[in-house]
Motif scaffolding. Structure first.
Motif, PDB file in Angstrom:
ATOM      1  N   LEU A  77      -8.770   5.184   7.031  1.00 16.25           N
ATOM      2  CA  LEU A  77      -7.533   4.427   7.121  1.00 16.25           C
ATOM      3  C   LEU A  77      -6.486   4.884   6.122  1.00 16.25           C
ATOM      4  N   LEU A  78      -6.918   5.281   4.940  1.00 21.98           N
ATOM      5  CA  LEU A  78      -5.956   5.731   3.925  1.00 21.98           C
ATOM      6  C   LEU A  78      -5.258   7.010   4.357  1.00 21.98           C
ATOM      7  N   LEU A 115      -9.139  -1.630   3.728  1.00 24.97           N
ATOM      8  CA  LEU A 115      -7.781  -2.048   4.030  1.00 24.97           C
ATOM      9  C   LEU A 115      -7.677  -3.559   4.068  1.00 24.97           C
ATOM     10  N   LEU A 134       2.582   4.624   0.739  1.00 25.81           N
ATOM     11  CA  LEU A 134       2.608   5.405   1.972  1.00 25.81           C
ATOM     12  C   LEU A 134       3.203   6.784   1.738  1.00 25.81           C
ATOM     13  N   ILE A 175       0.862  -1.174   0.000  1.00 22.21           N
ATOM     14  CA  ILE A 175       0.000   0.000   0.000  1.00 22.21           C
ATOM     15  C   ILE A 175       0.898   1.223   0.000  1.00 22.21           C
ATOM     16  N   ARG A 221      -2.066  11.837  -0.750  1.00 23.57           N
ATOM     17  CA  ARG A 221      -3.151  10.917  -0.421  1.00 23.57           C
ATOM     18  C   ARG A 221      -3.963  10.529  -1.663  1.00 23.57           C
ATOM     19  N   HIS A 263       4.236   7.168  12.320  1.00 23.13           N
ATOM     20  CA  HIS A 263       3.670   5.822  12.454  1.00 23.13           C
ATOM     21  C   HIS A 263       3.810   5.246  13.858  1.00 23.13           C
ATOM     22  N   LEU A 292      -2.603   5.911   6.728  1.00 14.79           N
ATOM     23  CA  LEU A 292      -1.481   5.292   6.024  1.00 14.79           C
ATOM     24  C   LEU A 292      -0.625   6.310   5.295  1.00 14.79           C
ATOM     25  N   ASN A 310       6.297   8.712   7.791  1.00 17.70           N
ATOM     26  CA  ASN A 310       6.778   7.525   8.502  1.00 17.70           C
ATOM     27  C   ASN A 310       7.130   7.812   9.957  1.00 17.70           C
ATOM     28  N   SER A 364       4.441  -2.556  11.725  1.00 18.48           N
ATOM     29  CA  SER A 364       3.855  -2.131  10.448  1.00 18.48           C
ATOM     30  C   SER A 364       2.511  -1.464  10.707  1.00 18.48           C
ATOM     31  N   LEU A 365       2.387  -0.213  10.307  1.00 19.99           N
ATOM     32  CA  LEU A 365       1.133   0.505  10.518  1.00 19.99           C
ATOM     33  C   LEU A 365       0.005  -0.156   9.739  1.00 19.99           C
ATOM     34  N   LYS A 366       0.329  -0.649   8.552  1.00 22.45           N
ATOM     35  CA  LYS A 366      -0.698  -1.303   7.745  1.00 22.45           C
ATOM     36  C   LYS A 366      -1.280  -2.523   8.457  1.00 22.45           C
TER      37      LYS A 366
END
Length: 550
Positions: free
Chosen positions: A482-483, A83, A27, A25, A31, A493, A486, A490, A438-440
């Motif tokens: 959520l997007l 997600l 990052l 995805i 956006r 995060h 994301l 960084n 991992s944030l995802k």
């Protein structure tokens, strides 16, 4: 029931060999590019799935369709990209067995005749009426019973002094007891009014879902389609609605009204020298004031008996369908907790109603109310901690109500997850995702298990993160998706992940406990409905054989 595993060690070994599902995805900070790229990836994944569906054998098409399987083609366009789910869990948890193969990705929510159960990928928060906090927009069934409501039976005894010292002149110590009892009854009536508002919100939420389900049921019947899934949901929601309307809202209305009458009548008893006031006091603190309590006790006793029998039906049906499984043990525990509550609550309200009528003329009626008062306190605590639950959807995310294995898996997982969170308090998410940095993966877990609302509430409390999401002030409404999370830089995060860990640590145990109770309710009802259908077919078979022989 091959999909239900009771061997935790063997299941843990299975999770060790599971490979994580990794779907890239973007990052970057842009956006819009992230949304477009993720949408393209989702569309590319949907095309192979559509081709696979075309090669499904004919014998599978003949099976009973699962919940939400039929989609109106005119409304099937996805509204939002969802997600991907976390692909693996820690080896400390039991494997989700074969029924958990659907836990690969969270697909976009199809639009159909039943309210959807796919967790949303965004949350809208609105400014709370009091304070600077934000609360989620929308409604849900909430286990939010006031602890003070347990004292309503004690408020019923607030006229003790007025009935025992029913004479003039009134002794000074009796006046003190009258003032204390009347004041306490008046205060409890306020709590009854406040809790009745909460109960009525739950009633409206459940009533709306019930209407939608009945329309869907009628449409299915008109098309001669199977209705087992809707029968299960309608049965569950009927009990939820009855419990909120009778056992809670009715209790607050009848007992609250009785507390008001007792309060007024007891205050009037202080000025008993006047004949008119003396008569009004005797009526309000006697038969008139206690009549609503006696009426509620009778109605509630019948409802409690009905719920008790239904819970026993769940145990009987599940014992024949899945003997010796962990899911059966969880259904039994859930049903026994409900039976304990209904048996004590129904008996206490019935005896309390009769005892309150006796107290109008006999002092020993208050002796009868002592165990009733204690039972009321116990039932209030038991419901809040052992029987009640909070839920948003009719069906837990990603499940099929037509699949007993899927429901059993969700029930067992919720039970073990609640225990794992208690064991691993500092970093509870680490037990559920393959890469807790991992944030995802972390956000996938938060979304999949419907923790996005409490997570977002904690997130907006952090001023730095709120500004990073573009909310510099305190707007009346905040939407978090959520997007957008994301797409954060960084270096932000770790802070977001820490908020997620704090959320699961604070409310995760209670959250999965509620999901376990509701899943047990669904599964027990599923087996009860299936058993009822089997008996109905058995009764119809001899009739058809007789008509055929003619």
């Amino acid at each position: 029931m091959a999909a239900i595993s009771t061997d935790a060690d063997a299941a843990d070994a299975g999770t060790k060999n599971a490979d994580p599902v990794v779907i890239p995805i973007p990052l970057d900070d842009d956006r819009n590019d992230a949304r477009q790229q993720l949408s393209q990836e989702t569309n590319e994944k949907q095309q192979p799935q559509e081709k696979q569906q075309q090669h499904i054998p004919h014998r599978e098409e003949a099976h009973t369709p699962a919940l939400n399987e039929k989609v109106d083609a005119s409304l099937a366009a996805p509204k939002a990209v969802v997600l991907p789910r976390a692909g693996t869990f820690s080896s400390t948890l039991t494997a989700l067995t074969a029924a958990s193969s659907s836990y690969g990705l969270l697909s976009t929510a199809p639009v159909c005749e039943i309210p959807e159960s796919v967790p949303p990928d965004r949350v809208t928060l609105v400014k709370a009426e009091k304070g600077d906090d934000y609360e989620p927009q929308g409604s849900k069934l909430k286990n939010n019973l006031y602890p003070a409501v347990g004292f309503l039976e004690l408020a019923n005894a607030g006229d003790f002094a007025a009935n025992v010292w029913n004479q003039y002149p009134v002794p000074v110590y009796a006046i003190v007891f009258m003032a204390v009892g009347a004041t306490f009854a008046g205060i409890m009536s306020v709590f009854a009014a406040l809790d009745s508002r909460r109960a009525w919100r739950n009633v409206k939420f459940l009533r709306k879902q019930q209407i939608e389900l009945r329309k869907a049921h009628a449409a299915r019947v008109a098309k001669s389609q199977p209705t087992r899934d809707l029968d299960v949901l309608l049965s569950v929601i009927f009990r939820e609605l009855g419990t909120e309307a009778i056992n809670r809202w009715g209790l607050n209305m009848f007992m609250g009204a009785g507390a008001v009458l007792i309060c007024v009548g007891t205050y009037l008893a202080i000025a008993g020298a006047n004949d008119a006031i003396f008569l009004a006091s005797n009526l309000l603190s006697g038969y008139v004031g206690n009549a609503p309590i006696a009426l509620f006790g009778t109605i509630n006793a019948f409802w409690a008996y009905y719920i008790f029998c239904k819970a026993q039906g769940h145990i009987n049906a599940a014992s024949k369908a899945i003997p010796g499984t962990r899911a059966l043990a969880l259904i039994k525990r859930r049903s026994r907790n409900v039976q304990i509550y209904t048996s004590i609550n129904g008996t206490a309200t019935l005896v309390g109603g009769a005892g309150s009528m006796v107290t109008a003329t006999r002092w020993w009626g208050y002796v009868v109310l002592i165990p009733v008062i204690l039972s009321s306190l116990f039932c209030n605590y038991w419901w809040r901690t052992r029987a009640g639950y909070t839920r948003r959807d009719l069906v837990p995310a990603g499940l099929s109500i037509m699949n007993a294995d899927s429901l059993s898996t969700a029930l067992e997982f919720a039970s073990r997850a609640e225990g794992k969170i208690r064991e691993q308090k500092k970093t509870p998410i680490n037990a559920f995702v393959s890469d807790p940095t991992s944030l995802k993966s972390v956000l996938a877990f938060i979304q999949e298990h419907e923790l996005l609302e409490p997570f977002s509430q904690r997130l907006v409390k952090d001023e730095g993160l709120r500004k990073a999401l573009g909310f510099t002030n305190t707007p009346a409404e905040i939407e978090i998706d959520l997007l957008s999370l994301l797409a954060l830089p960084n270096d932000q995060h770790p802070a977001v992940i820490q908020v997620a860990q704090d959320t699961v640590r604070k409310i995760g145990s209670k959250h999965f406990k509620y999901r376990e109770r509701y899943a047990a309710e669904l599964l027990g009802t599923y087996f009860a409905v299936s058993r009822h259908e089997a008996k109905h077919r058995e009764k119809a078979r001899p009739q058809s054989e007789k008509s055929g022989s003619r």
